[in-house]
Design a protein around this motif. Structure first.
Motif, PDB file in Angstrom:
ATOM      1  N   GLU A 146     -31.427 -13.858  22.495  1.00  0.00           N
ATOM      2  CA  GLU A 146     -30.107 -14.436  22.247  1.00  0.00           C
ATOM      3  C   GLU A 146     -29.566 -14.096  20.850  1.00  0.00           C
ATOM      4  O   GLU A 146     -28.692 -14.786  20.321  1.00  0.00           O
ATOM      5  CB  GLU A 146     -30.136 -15.952  22.448  1.00  0.00           C
ATOM      6  N   TYR A 151     -25.711 -14.054  19.892  1.00  0.00           N
ATOM      7  CA  TYR A 151     -24.908 -15.278  19.986  1.00  0.00           C
ATOM      8  C   TYR A 151     -25.432 -16.407  19.110  1.00  0.00           C
ATOM      9  O   TYR A 151     -24.755 -17.419  18.926  1.00  0.00           O
ATOM     10  CB  TYR A 151     -24.894 -15.774  21.439  1.00  0.00           C
ATOM     11  N   SER A 170     -26.840 -18.364  30.519  1.00  0.00           N
ATOM     12  CA  SER A 170     -27.851 -19.382  30.783  1.00  0.00           C
ATOM     13  C   SER A 170     -28.752 -18.992  31.946  1.00  0.00           C
ATOM     14  O   SER A 170     -29.976 -19.118  31.872  1.00  0.00           O
ATOM     15  CB  SER A 170     -27.184 -20.733  31.062  1.00  0.00           C
ATOM     16  N   ASN A 224     -25.648 -14.388  11.108  1.00  0.00           N
ATOM     17  CA  ASN A 224     -26.095 -13.610  12.264  1.00  0.00           C
ATOM     18  C   ASN A 224     -27.510 -13.084  12.036  1.00  0.00           C
ATOM     19  O   ASN A 224     -28.120 -13.299  10.983  1.00  0.00           O
ATOM     20  CB  ASN A 224     -25.112 -12.484  12.586  1.00  0.00           C
ATOM     21  N   SER A 233     -17.414 -16.209  12.554  1.00  0.00           N
ATOM     22  CA  SER A 233     -17.612 -16.617  13.949  1.00  0.00           C
ATOM     23  C   SER A 233     -18.710 -15.772  14.571  1.00  0.00           C
ATOM     24  O   SER A 233     -19.054 -14.700  14.062  1.00  0.00           O
ATOM     25  CB  SER A 233     -16.310 -16.469  14.746  1.00  0.00           C
ATOM     26  N   LEU A 234     -19.240 -16.270  15.685  1.00  0.00           N
ATOM     27  CA  LEU A 234     -20.237 -15.551  16.466  1.00  0.00           C
ATOM     28  C   LEU A 234     -19.721 -15.389  17.882  1.00  0.00           C
ATOM     29  O   LEU A 234     -18.944 -16.218  18.371  1.00  0.00           O
ATOM     30  CB  LEU A 234     -21.556 -16.332  16.494  1.00  0.00           C
ATOM     31  N   PRO A 235     -20.124 -14.326  18.571  1.00  0.00           N
ATOM     32  CA  PRO A 235     -19.681 -14.165  19.953  1.00  0.00           C
ATOM     33  C   PRO A 235     -20.124 -15.356  20.810  1.00  0.00           C
ATOM     34  O   PRO A 235     -21.199 -15.918  20.604  1.00  0.00           O
ATOM     35  CB  PRO A 235     -20.399 -12.877  20.404  1.00  0.00           C
ATOM     36  N   LYS A 236     -19.282 -15.734  21.743  1.00  0.00           N
ATOM     37  CA  LYS A 236     -19.634 -16.820  22.654  1.00  0.00           C
ATOM     38  C   LYS A 236     -20.558 -16.306  23.743  1.00  0.00           C
ATOM     39  O   LYS A 236     -20.435 -15.178  24.215  1.00  0.00           O
ATOM     40  CB  LYS A 236     -18.370 -17.417  23.280  1.00  0.00           C
ATOM     41  N   ARG A 237     -21.493 -17.150  24.126  1.00  0.00           N
ATOM     42  CA  ARG A 237     -22.371 -16.785  25.229  1.00  0.00           C
ATOM     43  C   ARG A 237     -21.551 -16.675  26.502  1.00  0.00           C
ATOM     44  O   ARG A 237     -20.770 -17.580  26.832  1.00  0.00           O
ATOM     45  CB  ARG A 237     -23.477 -17.833  25.397  1.00  0.00           C
ATOM     46  N   PRO A 238     -21.729 -15.601  27.242  1.00  0.00           N
ATOM     47  CA  PRO A 238     -20.963 -15.447  28.488  1.00  0.00           C
ATOM     48  C   PRO A 238     -21.439 -16.454  29.534  1.00  0.00           C
ATOM     49  O   PRO A 238     -22.541 -17.003  29.426  1.00  0.00           O
ATOM     50  CB  PRO A 238     -21.274 -14.017  28.918  1.00  0.00           C
ATOM     51  N   ASN A 257     -26.822 -18.691  15.978  1.00  0.00           N
ATOM     52  CA  ASN A 257     -26.657 -18.938  14.558  1.00  0.00           C
ATOM     53  C   ASN A 257     -28.035 -19.032  13.908  1.00  0.00           C
ATOM     54  O   ASN A 257     -28.824 -19.917  14.236  1.00  0.00           O
ATOM     55  CB  ASN A 257     -25.878 -20.235  14.337  1.00  0.00           C
TER      56      ASN A 257
END
Length: 508
Positions: A218, A221, A250, A233, A241-246, A223
């Motif tokens: 992971e 995405y 999960s 990162n 900001s960090l990319p959002k988990r698609p 932190n």
């Protein structure tokens, strides 16, 4: 996200280290030191609150997050499978943290890639990429697990737990599913298989440590900061900001973990599953793949036994009340070398004195628990010289004293009514004393004793003098009979009027 993944994310956010942690001992300070149980500003003991659920009492320390508190909780009924019932009587396990952090020369600490302002100020923060890069070219040319485990077996260890992968995600077995591991860096050299064979050859039960967290999986995405208000990162860069988990993340994470767990169980048929940061799969599935396995409590659906981390967490005031009164199996896992859980080239050559390790074993057994003692081998595959010193001295001690920690069925009232830990076999009691205990100046004192029939030194069989009056028993060893670097054990046989039944274990 799945419930287990949410638990892991909560853990990631909340698992910070105290600012006072020493440079080379962050993990031990986080869970095992006195600072975890004392208000540093006032010096007062921290009092946990008590919650009652379903007839059981659960302690919660206010300075810990839910995950840390959960180490002393068992939320589900333990296994009744006959193949698992060996565990509480095994008593002594060897924890072997070996892998990616062992190769990271600055400190051998797997959490070094997690940012905090204090770490940045002290120069102890390293981008996670540096940890991953450190394993490139790792080649443990002196790896000899048969030497490890034969020495451990002679020293009395009954089971062992080896890290399959720590939170950084590096797999030390030849995995079809790992994104980083021996397949990618060692041409598929499997480091687990020869260790499992060495355990089997030496009649040691096999335990697999598996991190349900995988920071490599992971990495895009996640932190890597302890402070949720600061985003860092995996390259160690502070970002806005960090990319959002698609939406698919999960499910993919769950399948990734389950595939690895099933792969490990099918390859190595372990006796123990030691999850950390989650089990990687539900206990239901783990038991389906390996019905007689013992599972620790560090997953969303708990497990078979509590896992006190560090000797502070296994203090009698925390074990006797929430753990034993609930009837739980339990184990204390703790470092017995300097540095961190994995090898620290600056400190890791120093292994605890034998007397200290044996007394910690006696304390755990006094309360019906196991000691899982951690040594992190060198990255080249050698065990430290002092580890073999420990094993050799324990082997000698076990020749005459092993019956004081194995084959017991009870524990005496330490520390309330006796100043040394006691283990019992009905009316035969074993008193364990450090080098500076059981002396004329510092005798063993037991309040509430029955009248002794015989008092002997376990190592030699010599009869010992004692004083007994009105339920108070005092004993000491002549200087010439003291063992020196190992623990002295005095056997006391009480007469038939002494009621030993209240001291028998009820949680086994």
């Amino acid at each position: 996200m799945s419930k287990e993944h949410l638990v892991l994310l909560s853990f990631l956010i909340g698992a910070g280290l105290p600012a006072s942690a020493e440079k080379h001992t962050p993990s031990q300070s986080a869970d095992g030191s006195a600072e975890s149980y004392t208000n540093i500003a006032t010096g007062e003991n921290v009092t946990p609150r008590i919650e009652e659920r379903d007839g059981k009492r659960f302690y919660h320390w206010p300075m810990w997050n839910k995950w840390k508190n959960g180490k002393l909780h068992v939320e589900t009924e333990r296994t009744k499978h006959p193949d698992a019932q060996w565990w509480p009587e095994a008593g002594l396990g060897l924890f072997l943290c070996w892998g990616l952090p062992s190769v990271f020369e600055p400190n051998g600490e797997g959490w070094s890639g997690r940012w905090s302002q204090a770490r940045e100020d002290k120069g102890t923060f390293y981008p996670q990429t540096e940890l991953w890069e450190s394993v490139e070219g790792w080649n443990p040319t002196d790896y000899d697990p048969e030497k490890w485990m034969s020495a451990a077996a002679r020293a009395g260890f009954k089971y062992s737990v080896l890290t399959m992968k720590h939170h950084g995600g590096f797999a030390i077995w030849d995995s079809d599913y790992a994104l980083i591991g021996v397949r990618q860096t060692m041409d598929g050299r499997d480091l687990v298989e020869p260790w499992v064979q060495a355990c089997r050859d030496n009649d040691i039960k096999v335990g697999l440590y598996y991190s349900g967290m995988d920071w490599y999986f992971e990495r895009d995405y996640m932190n890597f900061s302890y402070d949720p208000s600061v985003l860092v990162n995996y390259k160690g860069e502070k970002v806005k900001s960090l990319p959002k988990r698609p939406p698919s993340f999960s499910k993919a994470y769950e399948e990734f973990n389950e595939n690895q767990v099933k792969e490990l169980i099918e390859k190595f048929d372990p006796d123990i599953w030691w999850g950390d940061g989650g089990h990687g799969a539900s206990i239901h599935k783990i038991r389906e793949w390996r019905p007689g396995i013992v599972v620790n409590n560090r997953g969303y659906d708990s497990g078979d036994h509590a896992t006190a981390e560090g000797f502070g967490m296994s203090d009698p005031q925390y074990i006797r009340k929430p753990v034993l009164e609930n009837g739980w199996w339990w184990e204390v896992n703790s470092i017995i070398q300097r540095g961190s859980w994995h090898y620290d080239k600056h400190l890791g050559e120093t292994v605890y004195p034998t007397d200290e390790v044996l007394m910690r074993l006696a304390e755990a057994r006094c309360m019906g628990g196991n000691l899982l003692a951690n040594i992190g081998p060198r990255p080249d595959g050698k065990m430290q010289d002092q580890a073999y010193r420990l094993f050799d001295e324990m082997e000698e001690w076990m020749k005459t004293n092993k019956d004081s920690v194995f084959g017991i069925n009870g524990g005496g009232p330490w520390p309330d009514d006796c100043n040394v830990p006691i283990t019992c076999r009905d009316n035969i009691w074993f008193f364990h004393a450090k080098e500076k205990q059981a002396t004329k100046e510092n005798p063993i004192v037991f309040e509430g004793a029955g009248k002794p029939v015989a008092v002997t030194l376990m190592r030699t069989g010599d009869a010992l003098p004692f004083e007994y009056s009105d339920g108070k028993l005092e004993m000491h060893l002549p200087e010439a009979l003291k063992a020196g670097p190992v623990t002295d054990v005095i056997i006391v046989e009480f007469d038939n009027d002494f009621d030993y039944k209240p001291y028998l274990f009820t949680h086994w």
